[in-house]
Design an enzyme around this catalytic site. Structure first.
Site, PDB file in Angstrom:
ATOM      1  N   SER A 189       0.859  -1.177   0.000  1.00  0.00           N
ATOM      2  CA  SER A 189       0.000   0.000   0.000  1.00  0.00           C
ATOM      3  C   SER A 189       0.900   1.234   0.000  1.00  0.00           C
ATOM      4  CB  SER A 189      -0.901  -0.013   1.240  1.00  0.00           C
ATOM      5  OG  SER A 189      -1.686   1.164   1.283  1.00  0.00           O
ATOM      6  N   LYS A 196      -1.004  -1.307  -4.585  1.00  0.00           N
ATOM      7  CA  LYS A 196      -2.175  -0.478  -4.263  1.00  0.00           C
ATOM      8  C   LYS A 196      -1.670   0.928  -4.012  1.00  0.00           C
ATOM      9  CE  LYS A 196      -4.680   0.110   0.142  1.00  0.00           C
ATOM     10  NZ  LYS A 196      -5.361  -0.613   1.235  1.00  0.00           N
ATOM     11  N   LYS A 248      -2.840   4.964  -2.926  1.00  0.00           N
ATOM     12  CA  LYS A 248      -3.875   5.833  -2.378  1.00  0.00           C
ATOM     13  C   LYS A 248      -4.209   6.899  -3.406  1.00  0.00           C
ATOM     14  CE  LYS A 248      -4.069   4.028   1.775  1.00  0.00           C
ATOM     15  NZ  LYS A 248      -5.297   3.455   2.334  1.00  0.00           N
ATOM     16  N   ASP A 300      -7.042   2.974  -3.564  1.00  0.00           N
ATOM     17  CA  ASP A 300      -7.808   3.100  -2.320  1.00  0.00           C
ATOM     18  C   ASP A 300      -8.146   4.573  -2.080  1.00  0.00           C
ATOM     19  OD1 ASP A 300      -8.951   2.909   0.172  1.00  0.00           O
ATOM     20  OD2 ASP A 300      -7.235   1.949   1.147  1.00  0.00           O
ATOM     21  N   GLU A 318     -10.953   0.530  -3.962  1.00  0.00           N
ATOM     22  CA  GLU A 318     -11.242   0.301  -2.540  1.00  0.00           C
ATOM     23  C   GLU A 318     -11.932   1.513  -1.915  1.00  0.00           C
ATOM     24  OE1 GLU A 318      -7.785  -1.138  -0.497  1.00  0.00           O
ATOM     25  OE2 GLU A 318      -8.597  -0.740   1.493  1.00  0.00           O
ATOM     26  N   ASP A 355     -13.727  -1.573   2.599  1.00  0.00           N
ATOM     27  CA  ASP A 355     -12.822  -1.616   3.755  1.00  0.00           C
ATOM     28  C   ASP A 355     -13.577  -1.031   4.951  1.00  0.00           C
ATOM     29  OD1 ASP A 355     -10.908  -0.970   5.707  1.00  0.00           O
ATOM     30  OD2 ASP A 355      -9.466  -0.096   4.343  1.00  0.00           O
ATOM     31  N   LYS A 358      -9.781  -6.467   7.920  1.00  0.00           N
ATOM     32  CA  LYS A 358      -8.747  -6.155   8.899  1.00  0.00           C
ATOM     33  C   LYS A 358      -9.249  -6.707  10.220  1.00  0.00           C
ATOM     34  CE  LYS A 358      -7.482  -1.875   6.548  1.00  0.00           C
ATOM     35  NZ  LYS A 358      -7.525  -0.398   6.574  1.00  0.00           N
ATOM     36  N   GLY A 374      -4.214  -3.817   6.444  1.00  0.00           N
ATOM     37  CA  GLY A 374      -3.383  -3.491   7.590  1.00  0.00           C
ATOM     38  C   GLY A 374      -3.680  -2.086   8.058  1.00  0.00           C
TER      39      GLY A 374
HETATM   40  O1  OSB Z   1      -7.353   2.103   4.092  1.00  0.00           O
HETATM   41  O2  OSB Z   1      -6.213   0.320   4.082  1.00  0.00           O
HETATM   42  C1  OSB Z   1      -6.386   1.476   4.488  1.00  0.00           C
HETATM   43  C2  OSB Z   1      -3.373   2.527   6.589  1.00  0.00           C
HETATM   44  C3  OSB Z   1      -4.000   3.226   7.595  1.00  0.00           C
HETATM   45  C4  OSB Z   1      -5.349   3.383   7.566  1.00  0.00           C
HETATM   46  C5  OSB Z   1      -6.108   2.830   6.518  1.00  0.00           C
HETATM   47  C6  OSB Z   1      -5.483   2.118   5.513  1.00  0.00           C
HETATM   48  C7  OSB Z   1      -4.094   1.993   5.528  1.00  0.00           C
HETATM   49  C8  OSB Z   1      -3.334   1.331   4.473  1.00  0.00           C
HETATM   50  C9  OSB Z   1      -1.972   0.780   4.809  1.00  0.00           C
HETATM   51  O3  OSB Z   1      -3.706   1.254   3.324  1.00  0.00           O
HETATM   52  C10 OSB Z   1      -2.018  -0.661   5.140  1.00  0.00           C
HETATM   53  C11 OSB Z   1      -0.720  -1.134   5.736  1.00  0.00           C
HETATM   54  O4  OSB Z   1       0.276  -1.145   5.022  1.00  0.00           O
HETATM   55  O5  OSB Z   1      -0.712  -1.487   6.938  1.00  0.00           O
HETATM   56 MG    MG Z   2      -8.402   0.896   2.741  1.00  0.00          MG
END
Ligand code: OSB
Ligand code: MG
Length: 365
Positions: free
Chosen positions: A134, A159, A161, A186, A211, A236, A260, A288
């Site tokens: 991510s 992935k 953001k 995402d 996402e 999510d 999660k 995560g």
């Molecule tokens: O939306 O998945 C998410 C991190 C913090 C809060 C929300 C998200 C995320 C991540 C990182 O996308 C996931 C990771 O690498 O732990």
């Molecule tokens: Mg997410």
């Protein structure tokens, strides 16, 4: 015989190697609640996935400590099995991140007592988790170099953001260089149905899924959106419990669920959601929350389950931290991480370093 139980909560602060930017903000550090249970010589740990502020969900570190200290802790005094604990706290509404922290603590405790690794204790394990990355938002040149680096390291999907107004800049640049990689985006709730045309225009990027484009507790608008776009929709934030997952499936709000364990009340609910989703033909992967090595180990154990079919966000510890609070960080080979083989999560907490990075300690029990 009365068992002596002690539970401490360490609020730890670990700086990230690279600040992590999502549509709801930038995090420069992980401020985690790490729980340490000592009961007749057995030591177990867990982590609450809340953060300093309520931006990913309504829960944050303060609400989690309050709910755990004032309402949940009394239900683990006799160290019940996780399912018994979840039944006891069923009348407490919401606060699934707080519940998950103690539920997972009980999983670590009971699997350690049994002498078995958690991923086996949970049921059918593949023995490894497929890993994706991510990548937070940044200048496009930096995002591109992080994608390149991740591909070299062998990650099985990328992935990124996105946020409203930056989606074409980021996804266009990546697709120009890498037309064929497994790519997802995402949005962390940044869009609404009034952005329908913009969201439709993302179909050309051939994403494996998009996402959480819409509101954090929405199902209905996601179901409407899903009918209008060819890109599969992954939820999510919206999936906070097995019941929310059932409803999402019923109204047709999702093709994919990012589970999660720390968001849905723990591993029992995670297994339930995964079963519901896979029985209905949806895909499942494990997300995560930028966890330290303590929380990460639960995600890796669950991601090894045969019910999980897509690569997750369970990067090795050194993606996030220069130094983690565990002595045995995960290593990734060929885009896979193997769960620890020791009892429970197998995590060996570096207690000296844990204390060094602790901002506040609370005696819970
Ligand atoms: O939306 O998945 C998410 C991190 C913090 C809060 C929300 C998200 C995320 C991540 C990182 O996308 C996931 C990771 O690498 O732990
Ligand atoms: Mg997410």
């Amino acid at each position: 015989m009365v068992m002596k139980v002690r539970l401490n909560c360490f609020e730890v602060v670990l700086p990230f190697k690279v600040p992590f930017t999502t549509s709801f903000g930038t995090q420069a550090e992980r401020r985690a609640l790490v729980f340490r249970l000592e009961a007749d010589g057995v030591v177990a740990h867990s982590e609450c996935v809340t953060d300093a502020g309520p931006y990913y969900s309504y829960e944050d570190n303060s609400t989690a400590v309050h709910i755990i200290v004032d309402h949940l802790a009394r239900h683990i005094m006799d160290l019940p099995q996780p399912e018994v604990f979840m039944e006891r706290v069923g009348a407490i509404k919401g606060h699934n991140m707080a519940k998950a922290a103690l539920e997972m603590l009980l999983w670590d405790y009971h699997s350690r007592v049994s002498g078995r690794p958690l991923h086996e204790y949970l049921g059918a394990s593949k023995g490894y988790a497929d890993v994706g990355i991510s990548i937070g938002m940044d200048d496009v040149s930096k995002v591109l170099s992080r994608v390149e680096d991740a591909l070299k390291r062998g990650y099985r999907r990328i992935k990124v953001k996105i946020e409203r107004g930056r989606e074409h800049e980021i996804l266009g640049a990546i697709r120009q260089v890498y037309p064929d990689i497994t790519l997802t985006a995402d949005a962390n709730c940044d869009y609404s149905l009034s952005d329908l045309e913009l969201l439709k225009s993302l179909d050309k990027y051939n994403l494996q899924y998009l996402e959480q484009p819409l509101d954090h507790d929405d199902l209905i608008d996601h179901a409407k959106l899903r009918k209008q776009v060819s890109t599969p929709i992954c939820l999510d934030e919206s999936i906070t419990s097995p019941d929310k997952a059932r409803k999402a499936i019923e109204v047709g709000a999702a093709d994919v669920i990012n589970i999660k364990p720390g968001r849905v009340g723990g591993l029992l609910n995670s297994l339930r959601i995964a079963r519901l989703a896979r029985d209905a033909g949806l895909h499942v992967w494990v997300g995560g929350m930028l966890e330290t090595g303590v929380g990460r180990a639960f995600n890796v154990a669950f991601a090894s389950n045969t019910l999980v079919d897509y690569p997750g966000d369970t990067s090795p510890n050194d993606k996030y931290f220069e130094r983690d609070i565990v002595k045995n960080p995960f290593k990734m080979t060929e885009g896979r991480i193997r769960p620890n083989t020791g009892p429970g999560t197998g995590v060996e907490v570096d207690v000296d370093y844990l204390i060094t990075v602790t901002a506040k300690m609370t005696r819970v029990i």
